[in-house]
Design a protein around this motif. Structure first.
Motif, PDB file in Angstrom:
ATOM      1  N   GLU A 115      39.100   4.126 -44.258  1.00 36.86           N
ATOM      2  CA  GLU A 115      37.867   3.788 -44.791  1.00 36.86           C
ATOM      3  C   GLU A 115      37.880   3.662 -46.219  1.00 36.86           C
ATOM      4  O   GLU A 115      36.709   2.999 -46.872  1.00 36.86           O
ATOM      5  N   GLY A 116      39.229   3.642 -46.972  1.00 32.38           N
ATOM      6  CA  GLY A 116      39.228   3.391 -48.291  1.00 32.38           C
ATOM      7  C   GLY A 116      39.008   4.646 -49.098  1.00 32.38           C
ATOM      8  O   GLY A 116      38.967   4.398 -50.459  1.00 32.38           O
ATOM      9  N   THR A 117      39.027   5.717 -48.431  1.00 31.66           N
ATOM     10  CA  THR A 117      38.677   6.990 -49.248  1.00 31.66           C
ATOM     11  C   THR A 117      40.057   7.607 -49.398  1.00 31.66           C
ATOM     12  O   THR A 117      40.905   7.671 -48.812  1.00 31.66           O
ATOM     13  N   MET A 118      40.384   8.053 -50.893  1.00 34.34           N
ATOM     14  CA  MET A 118      41.416   8.679 -51.120  1.00 34.34           C
ATOM     15  C   MET A 118      41.259  10.165 -50.821  1.00 34.34           C
ATOM     16  O   MET A 118      40.571  10.799 -50.778  1.00 34.34           O
ATOM     17  N   VAL A 119      42.957  10.368 -50.024  1.00 32.50           N
ATOM     18  CA  VAL A 119      43.062  11.852 -49.251  1.00 32.50           C
ATOM     19  C   VAL A 119      43.867  12.421 -50.178  1.00 32.50           C
ATOM     20  O   VAL A 119      45.051  12.188 -50.304  1.00 32.50           O
ATOM     21  N   GLY A 137      48.266   8.485 -44.387  1.00 34.52           N
ATOM     22  CA  GLY A 137      47.435   7.770 -45.320  1.00 34.52           C
ATOM     23  C   GLY A 137      47.260   8.532 -46.391  1.00 34.52           C
ATOM     24  O   GLY A 137      46.400   7.851 -47.182  1.00 34.52           O
ATOM     25  N   ALA A 138      47.779   9.814 -46.648  1.00 35.91           N
ATOM     26  CA  ALA A 138      47.078  10.722 -47.874  1.00 35.91           C
ATOM     27  C   ALA A 138      47.681   9.877 -49.080  1.00 35.91           C
ATOM     28  O   ALA A 138      48.840   9.506 -49.350  1.00 35.91           O
ATOM     29  N   THR A 139      46.825   9.837 -49.995  1.00 37.60           N
ATOM     30  CA  THR A 139      47.173   9.280 -51.189  1.00 37.60           C
ATOM     31  C   THR A 139      47.964  10.292 -52.064  1.00 37.60           C
ATOM     32  O   THR A 139      48.983   9.868 -52.736  1.00 37.60           O
ATOM     33  N   PHE A 140      47.616  11.663 -51.972  1.00 36.83           N
ATOM     34  CA  PHE A 140      48.509  12.797 -52.753  1.00 36.83           C
ATOM     35  C   PHE A 140      48.756  13.673 -51.629  1.00 36.83           C
ATOM     36  O   PHE A 140      47.989  13.946 -50.580  1.00 36.83           O
ATOM     37  N   VAL A 141      50.295  14.158 -51.589  1.00 37.51           N
ATOM     38  CA  VAL A 141      50.543  15.265 -50.961  1.00 37.51           C
ATOM     39  C   VAL A 141      50.788  16.284 -51.778  1.00 37.51           C
ATOM     40  O   VAL A 141      51.932  16.505 -52.548  1.00 37.51           O
ATOM     41  N   SER A 142      50.095  17.474 -51.501  1.00 38.02           N
ATOM     42  CA  SER A 142      50.162  18.591 -52.402  1.00 38.02           C
ATOM     43  C   SER A 142      51.114  19.590 -51.728  1.00 38.02           C
ATOM     44  O   SER A 142      50.597  20.351 -50.730  1.00 38.02           O
ATOM     45  N   CYS A 143      52.250  19.942 -52.554  1.00 33.37           N
ATOM     46  CA  CYS A 143      53.048  20.858 -52.398  1.00 33.37           C
ATOM     47  C   CYS A 143      52.961  22.102 -53.295  1.00 33.37           C
ATOM     48  O   CYS A 143      52.758  21.911 -54.340  1.00 33.37           O
ATOM     49  N   PHE A 144      52.712  23.068 -52.698  1.00 35.57           N
ATOM     50  CA  PHE A 144      52.369  24.395 -53.313  1.00 35.57           C
ATOM     51  C   PHE A 144      53.663  25.301 -53.770  1.00 35.57           C
ATOM     52  O   PHE A 144      54.279  26.170 -53.236  1.00 35.57           O
TER      53      PHE A 144
END
Ligand code: E4P
Length: 247
Positions: A115-119, A137-144
């Motif tokens: 839908e064009g939303t940044m995830v 499709g994630a824009t950011f992949v957060s590694c902790f």
């Protein structure tokens, strides 16, 4: 440790964007005034510490950083996450929907991304999880990083593998180093070619300080003050500039 190439090849250390990791508007106001922020991340734990309406807080933070601002869904189902994500993104044009890594999170990420939303896919702790997050499709992949270190897993090794895996597939997702606990995590994340690090205010302050900077500034001040006429000269220069209509 080998340096991993990010999107561009030359200066990884300078290309990592800095987000602030907080739910406190006052912290964002302070660090944003330094001119170093490109975005922000919140999470339910950070927002739960704050007084006031969470929507107002998220909007205020998004205004201040003028860049991607993560607001997290809390539903357990994909349908619930998608509904919450659609509502959260209405809060502000900079809202990035933060989705926890799990099967439902992957499905929600795919729908929201389409839908064009940044995830921002959060709670990623392995290269395989990162590969799935990026493929959804994630824009950011957060590694902790900090939470990996907490359980005696070397966060630098995991982060390096994540950067490698996503670059090898030429995936567009950005690797976001999260759970940053100290300045050494920042150096590691930048050297590995992470695209973003989200940083607590406390760590921003630790990054700022160096005893040689403090000592150097004190010495410059002392030497300048030893020549009062030079101070008068600089004041005059500023006054002339203003008199000519300078800003
Ligand atoms: C940011 O997106 C994460 O939620 C945050 O960095 C987690 O940090 P913590 O492990 O210190 O709670």
């Amino acid at each position: 440790m080998r340096r991993v190439g990010a999107a561009s090849d030359s200066n990884n250390l300078g290309s990592m964007k800095l987000f602030i990791d907080t739910g406190a508007v006052s912290e964002v106001e302070e660090i944003a005034s330094w001119g170093v922020l490109a975005g922000a991340t919140t999470n339910p734990s950070l927002l739960a510490k704050e007084d006031g309406d969470p929507g107002d807080i998220i909007r205020r933070i998004a205004d201040l950083v003028d860049g991607p601002t993560s607001a997290e869904v809390v539903s357990a189902t994909a349908e619930g996450m998608i509904e919450e994500g659609r509502a959260l993104r209405e809060l502000h044009r900079h809202v990035t929907v933060k989705v926890p890594f799990c099967e439902a999170g992957l499905a929600a990420s795919r729908t929201l991304a389409d839908e064009g939303t940044m995830v921002n896919m959060t709670l990623v702790f392995s290269p395989n999880q990162a590969l799935l997050a990026a493929s959804a499709g994630a824009t950011f992949v957060s590694c902790f990083m900090g939470r990996l270190d907490d359980i005696s897993v070397n966060s630098a090794t995991v982060l390096e593998e994540i950067v490698d895996v996503l670059r090898a597939r030429d995936l567009e997702s950005q690797v976001l180093a999260a759970s940053i606990r100290h300045p050494e995590h920042m150096v590691t994340a930048a050297a590995l070619g992470c695209d973003v690090a989200t940083v607590p205010a406390k760590v921003f302050h630790q990054m700022l300080s160096h005893p040689l900077t403090t000592a150097g500034a004190a010495k410059f001040e002392e030497d300048w003050k030893s020549r009062p006429e030079f101070g008068e000269w600089l004041n005059g220069l500023v006054a002339d500039h203003k008199a000519k209509g300078g800003s």
